[in-house]
Structure formats: structure tokens, C-alpha cells
Design an enzyme around this catalytic site. Structure first.
Site, PDB file in Angstrom:
ATOM      1  N   SER A  87      -9.402   1.726   2.621  1.00 15.27           N
ATOM      2  CA  SER A  87      -8.544   2.550   1.782  1.00 15.27           C
ATOM      3  C   SER A  87      -7.500   1.736   1.023  1.00 15.27           C
ATOM      4  O   SER A  87      -6.870   2.220   0.081  1.00 15.27           O
ATOM      5  CB  SER A  87      -7.835   3.603   2.651  1.00 15.27           C
ATOM      6  OG  SER A  87      -7.009   2.992   3.638  1.00 15.27           O
ATOM      7  N   SER A 111      -9.985  -0.725   6.741  1.00 12.12           N
ATOM      8  CA  SER A 111      -9.358  -0.690   5.422  1.00 12.12           C
ATOM      9  C   SER A 111      -8.648  -1.976   5.043  1.00 12.12           C
ATOM     10  O   SER A 111      -8.310  -2.163   3.867  1.00 12.12           O
ATOM     11  CB  SER A 111      -8.360   0.476   5.359  1.00 12.12           C
ATOM     12  OG  SER A 111      -9.027   1.701   5.539  1.00 12.12           O
ATOM     13  N   LYS A 114       0.833  -1.196   0.000  1.00 12.00           N
ATOM     14  CA  LYS A 114       0.000   0.000   0.000  1.00 12.00           C
ATOM     15  C   LYS A 114       0.871   1.251   0.000  1.00 12.00           C
ATOM     16  O   LYS A 114       1.907   1.313   0.683  1.00 12.00           O
ATOM     17  CB  LYS A 114      -0.901  -0.017   1.232  1.00 12.00           C
ATOM     18  CG  LYS A 114      -1.939   1.096   1.294  1.00 12.00           C
ATOM     19  CD  LYS A 114      -2.859   0.905   2.499  1.00 12.00           C
ATOM     20  CE  LYS A 114      -3.923   1.978   2.609  1.00 12.00           C
ATOM     21  NZ  LYS A 114      -4.843   1.735   3.758  1.00 12.00           N
TER      22      LYS A 114
END
Length: 574
Positions: free
Chosen positions: A134, A158, A60
Site C-alpha cells: 500500500s 506493503s 506515507k
């Protein structure tokens, strides 16, 4: 097994095939990843094969990868890290190769996967729907078969919402088990580094290389009573409004756990949902301003700031300190109520989200659609809980997912419970010390066993009393002289049966036992050589009937004999 270089080439071929550029922020040049993979292959050829050799992973974009900019989804925020985040470094040391950094809801603020100047990340199964955020790019990279696993983060869900929307597994470990150094904070007191993978074993394996022994004092977890896993489900009507078909899908998932031997118990979900609302509606959002608020203020109105994210962060700037203290007090009360509601349950089962919106629905109501998605996930980190999100079927052709939540440091337990969805339960026929009420029955209960029925074998078996502690019978199939023998058929999780058999002592063995109705069930048998000098008790019709006659006299087993581990202790008396 493919080489590391071959795996890297396959990943880049897949990237070209799926044509999803919005997944990536910093995709490494293929030549660089092949060079890393060649080093892994060289180690393997020397006899020192790294444990994760032949795997590739994505990271990420708010987690540091040396040589790539860390953007947190905002180009003007980017900086060049000189070292990998510890979580990344540990995976690389284990032989995994980094493909690149992935797209995300900017500053990890969102559960939709659309709040990014790098583009909205589309769902892996239906591009008209959101991927979930996210950690959107990481989840989609796994779901599309590009990466073997990927790193995300989880503050409000997330690491779980994208897993549910894309039909993969998401592990959100206990806070602090994976170091967060090298991670751009969202709410530093809540953030967790998470793992996505297509299967639970793959996710667990990756996580095992990232964890650090916690310096936190372990909470006094209650000793489990022997018995099946106890899974809490909300009381009727407490899930609130769900998308069409989702209530039925959740009920089906709960039924699958029950069929696998779990005991379902009802709990009050109110403290969980009330705490979930506190995360964004209360003062806790102020921590997001602490993390990046100064940067957002300095760059107000610039094109690469997502307006929804900027509004959330700047809106937290002027929250007074007394509100934060009041919300902390309220949270403490809610946590006490939530833990009391869970009681001795091993896990709380919930839909990961109440529904799955389209890209158009989120665009029409960006804050409302996002807020709805956190109904069940927002409270997890506020309550210092662990969680695992797993696929649980489909609704209208799109993935449906559930999550299991439990106390801190019950990560392994949650994974074992979650595995019940992936692996069908197994049956086991028992005729002796594992029967209900007998000394080793607690082993079956502790492994999640459930009694299905009492019956007999076919009239083709002979039973012998073996000279053991605790007393056990030996069952053998006979060409002649056989009779029906009382038998209990138990259902165990597949992993429970495996654990039992791993410690099965000789002369006991596992074989097919034919029941009175002609069905074949795995069961305990005895090697013939152990029968020398053993007394035949076939005529009694079963072990309990033989004990009722007073011979062999039952003697209490010692603690080692009845431990709640696999197999029991087989000990021959001299």
C-alpha cells in the site's frame, strides 16, 4: 555536499520534471520546506551539523506529520495531527526535511497502489504497471529521485512489494523496533513502520534514527556456527506459478548469493504459504474492522471510499470470535513448522512477489490480482519475522526483486546477507595462520569466507617464522632468493574483507600477492622491519610444511587470539 536548501530546491525541481501528481496527498509548500532546510543549514554552519542534514524524505499518508492532514488515503477520514509521529520526529531531529505525505492503498489495505481516491500510483519505470502498495507513493517518490528515503508501513508486505516493483530497497524491521504511535492502524498487532531508499546503506542509516530499544524479551537466537551465511531457498516446485522469466531471475539471484560465498539449503515453504493465506482468508482480517470499521460503516456508499477496500473491511465485521481463536491456534502450529524448517539458516530467500501486474489487469480482477501478490509476504508479520527487500535485476526491462526473511531481531544480519547482492565478493591470499586447519581460519569462515583453491605464489617470495602467539609466518617479496610458497585463495564478501582488515595488527599488512599463474590477489604480507631475528623457512615451501618439521612448535592460541572478530591478536613474546 549540497546544503539542505539546495537539496530541497532540487527535490521540487524533480517533482515538476516527472509530473506525477498522484504520488502526493499533502505536498508541503516549497517555501515551508526551504525554511526548515535553512534552519538545518544554520545548525551545520554553527558546527553542530545534524547527521541527516542535506536529505529530504516523504511520509506515507497514514503516518502523522504535524501541519498536514492524515488521511490514510480517505479524504473524509482526514484529521489534523498536532504532533509528528515519533518516527517522523526522530528523522527531523536528525536533520532530514519532510517534503510531504504520499498516496497509498486506502487504509493501507492492498498491495497494488491503485485503491485510492487520489488516483492510482503508476510504476516509476513503466506507467502501464502498478507501483505496488500500500506504500505506493513513498516508493515511487524514492524511485523517481525526488526523496532520498521515504517511510511506509508493512502489515502484509506493503514495505516490500513497492520496493520490488520500483527497483529500490525496502526494510521491514522487527515488530516494535520502530514505534507505531501516530500511525493509523491496519492491523495494530502486525503493523510496522518501514523505510524505502535507493541503496541499502541509505535505508539502514535512516532506520537507525527511528528505532527504539525493544521492551520485548529477545528470543533465544541460536549461536551461529563459524562458516558462510546459510540461505534457505524453497524446495523445487514450491514457488508456484510465477510470471514469465521470474523463475529464471530468482535462480540467478540465488546463484549470485552462492557465488558470493553463501551456502544454499533447501527448506519446505508450505507453512509459510499456508500462513499467508490466513491473513485475508481467515479471521485475522477482523483486526482491520477494529481499526476503521466503524468509520467505514458510517460512510458506506460515499464517493471517497474505495469499494474494494470497503468490502474487505466490512466483510470482516461479523467474523465470530471462535474463528479467530481457531486461526490463532492454526498459526501457532504453522509457525512452529516454519521455524523448524528454517533450522539454523540465517535467512529465507524468496521472490518478493510472484509477478508484476499491469494497471489493466488489476482493474479487471482487483481482489484476485492483489491476493496473488501477497503469496510470499503475508506470513512475515504473522510469524514475527524481520525482512529486507532488495533489487535483483530485471525481467523484460522492469525491476525484479527478492527478499530475505529471518527471525525477529536479526535485522542487521539480514542486511549483511542482502549486501552480498550489491557488492561483488573479494579474493584473499593466505599463507599462514588463516590456512585451512590453522588457528585463525575460523575468522575467514565466520566472515562468510569460502576456499576457492590451493596454489603457490610466484617464485619471488621468502617466508619467515615470526615470534607471535599464535605462531604466524611473514611473507615478503624478494629481489632474489625467492621460491613458490603454498597459498590458499579464499573468497570473502567485500564487507567481510573490510572487517578483517580493519583489525589487522602490525607488522602484518595487505598487499598484492603474485600467484604462480601470474594473477595478482590481495594477501597478507609482512613489514620488513619485523624480520629482524626471525627464522627464514622459505625452503620448506610453506607454513604447513614448516610446522610438519616440528619447528616452530605450534602452541594453542587463547580465546582472544582466535576470536571470531577481525584480524586476530598479534602479540610479541618477551
Amino acid at each position: 555536499m549540497s546544503s539542505a536548501v539546495e537539496r530541497v530546491r532540487a527535490a521540487y525541481a524533480r517533482i515538476a520534471q516527472v509530473d506525477r501528481p498522484e504520488v502526493w496527498i499533502g505536498l508541503r509548500p516549497q517555501a515551508d520546506t526551504e525554511a526548515d532546510a535553512a534552519e538545518v543549514d544554520a545548525k551545520a554552519a554553527s558546527g553542530a551539523r545534524p547527521p541527516l542534514a542535506g536529505t529530504v524524505f516523504a511520509v506515507k499518508g497514514n503516518i502523522d506529520v504535524a501541519g498536514l492532514p492524515t488521511t490514510a488515503g480517505c479524504p473524509s477520514y482526514a484529521y489534523g495531527p498536532t504532533a509528528d509521529a515519533p518516527a517522523v520526529a526522530r528523522l527531523k531531529a536528525a536533520g532530514a526535511v519532510v517534503l510531504g505525505t504520499t498516496n497509498l492503498d486506502q487504509f493501507a489495505t492492498g498491495l497494488v497502489g491503485t485503491r485510492s481516491p487520489y488516483g492510482a500510483v503508476r510504476n516509476a519505470h513503466d506507467p502501464a504497471y502498478v507501483s505496488g502498495g500500500s506504500s505506493s507513493g513513498s516508493a515511487v517518490a524514492v524511485a523517481l529521485g525526488i526523496a532520498d528515503f521515504a517511510l511506509g508501513t508493512d502489515t502484509a508486505g506493503s514495505g516490500r512489494v513497492p520496493a520490488a516493483f520500483n527497483g529500490i530497497v525496502g526494510l521491514k524491521p522487527t515488530y516494535g523496533l520502530v514505534p507505531t504511535e501516530g500511525v493509523v492502524p491496519a492491523c495494530a498487532s502486525l503493523d510496522c513502520v518501514t523505510v524505502f531508499a535507493r541503496t541499502l546503506p541509505e535505508a539502514e542509516r535512516a532506520l537507525s534514527f527511528m528505532t527504539t530499544p525493544s521492551g520485548r524479551a529477545l528470543p533465544p537466537l541460536a549461536q551461529r556456527r563459524p562458516g558462510p551465511w546459510r540461505i534457505a531457498v524453497p524446495e523445487d516446485g514450491q514457488l508456484g506459478e510465477l510470471d514469465e522469466g521470474w523463475a529464471e531471475a530468482f535462480a540467478t539471484a540465488a546463484a549470485r548469493f552462492a557465488e558470493a560465498g553463501a551456502a544454499l539449503v533447501r527448506v519446505d515453504l508450505t507453512p509459510f504459504t499456508e500462513a499467508a493465506a490466513l491473513l485475508y482468508e481467515g479471521a485475522f482480517v477482523a483486526e482491520r474492522y477494529t481499526a476503521v470499521g466503524g468509520f467505514v460503516d458510517d460512510h458506506a456508499g460515499t464517493a471517497d471510499l474505495d469499494p474494494t477496500v470497503a468490502a474487505i473491511i466490512t466483510g470482516a465485521r461479523d467474523i465470530p470470535a471462535h474463528r479467530l481463536h481457531a486461526d490463532r491456534g492454526r498459526l501457532a502450529v504453522l509457525r512452529t513448522r516454519a521455524m523448524a524448517s528454517l533450522g539454523d539458516a540465517d535467512a529465507l530467500l524468496l521472490p518478493t512477489t510472484p509477478g508484476h501486474p499491469t494497471l489493466a489487469e488489476v482493474a479487471a480482477d482487483p481482489r484476485g490480482a492483489n491476493a496473488r501478490l501477497g503469496r510470499f509476504t503475508n506470513s512475515t508479520n504473522l510469524f514475527d519475522l524481520a525482512a529486507v527487500a532488495v533489487p535483483a535485476g530485471e525481467v523484460d526491462g522492469r525491476p525484479f526483486g527478492v527478499m530475505l526473511i529471518g527471525p525477529a531481531f536479526t535485522d542487521d544480519r539480514l542486511a549483511r546477507v542482502a549486501a552480498l547482492l550489491a557488492t561483488p565478493p573479494q579474493r584473499l591470499a593466505v599463507v599462514g595462520a588463516h590456512l585451512t586447519g590453522q588457528p585463525l581460519n575460523g575468522q575467514l569462515l565466520a566472515l562468510g569466507g569460502r576456499l576457492l583453491r590451493t596454489t603457490t605464489t610466484a617464485a619471488a617470495y621468502r617466508l619467515y617464522a615470526l615470534d607471535t602467539v599464535p605462531p604466524k609466518p611473514g611473507l615478503v617479496r624478494a629481489a632474489k632468493g625467492g621460491a613458490p610458497i603454498e597459498t590458499e585463495v579464499w573468497q570473502l564478501p567485500a564487507e567481510g574483507l573490510g572487517a578483517l582488515l580493519a583489525g589487522l595488527p602490525r607488522p602484518m599488512t595487505l598487499g598484492s600477492v603474485e600467484l604462480a599463474d601470474g594473477t595478482l590477489v590481495p594477501g597478507f604480507l609482512c613489514e620488513p622491519e619485523a624480520l629482524d631475528g626471525a627464522r627464514e623457512i622459505t625452503a620448506s615451501g610453506g607454513w604447513r610444511a614448516a610446522l610438519a618439521t616440528g619447528w616452530p612448535a605450534p602452541r594453542p592460541a587463547d580465546e582472544a587470539d582466535i576470536r571470531l572478530g577481525p584480524g586476530g591478536t598479534f602479540r610479541t613474546r618477551s
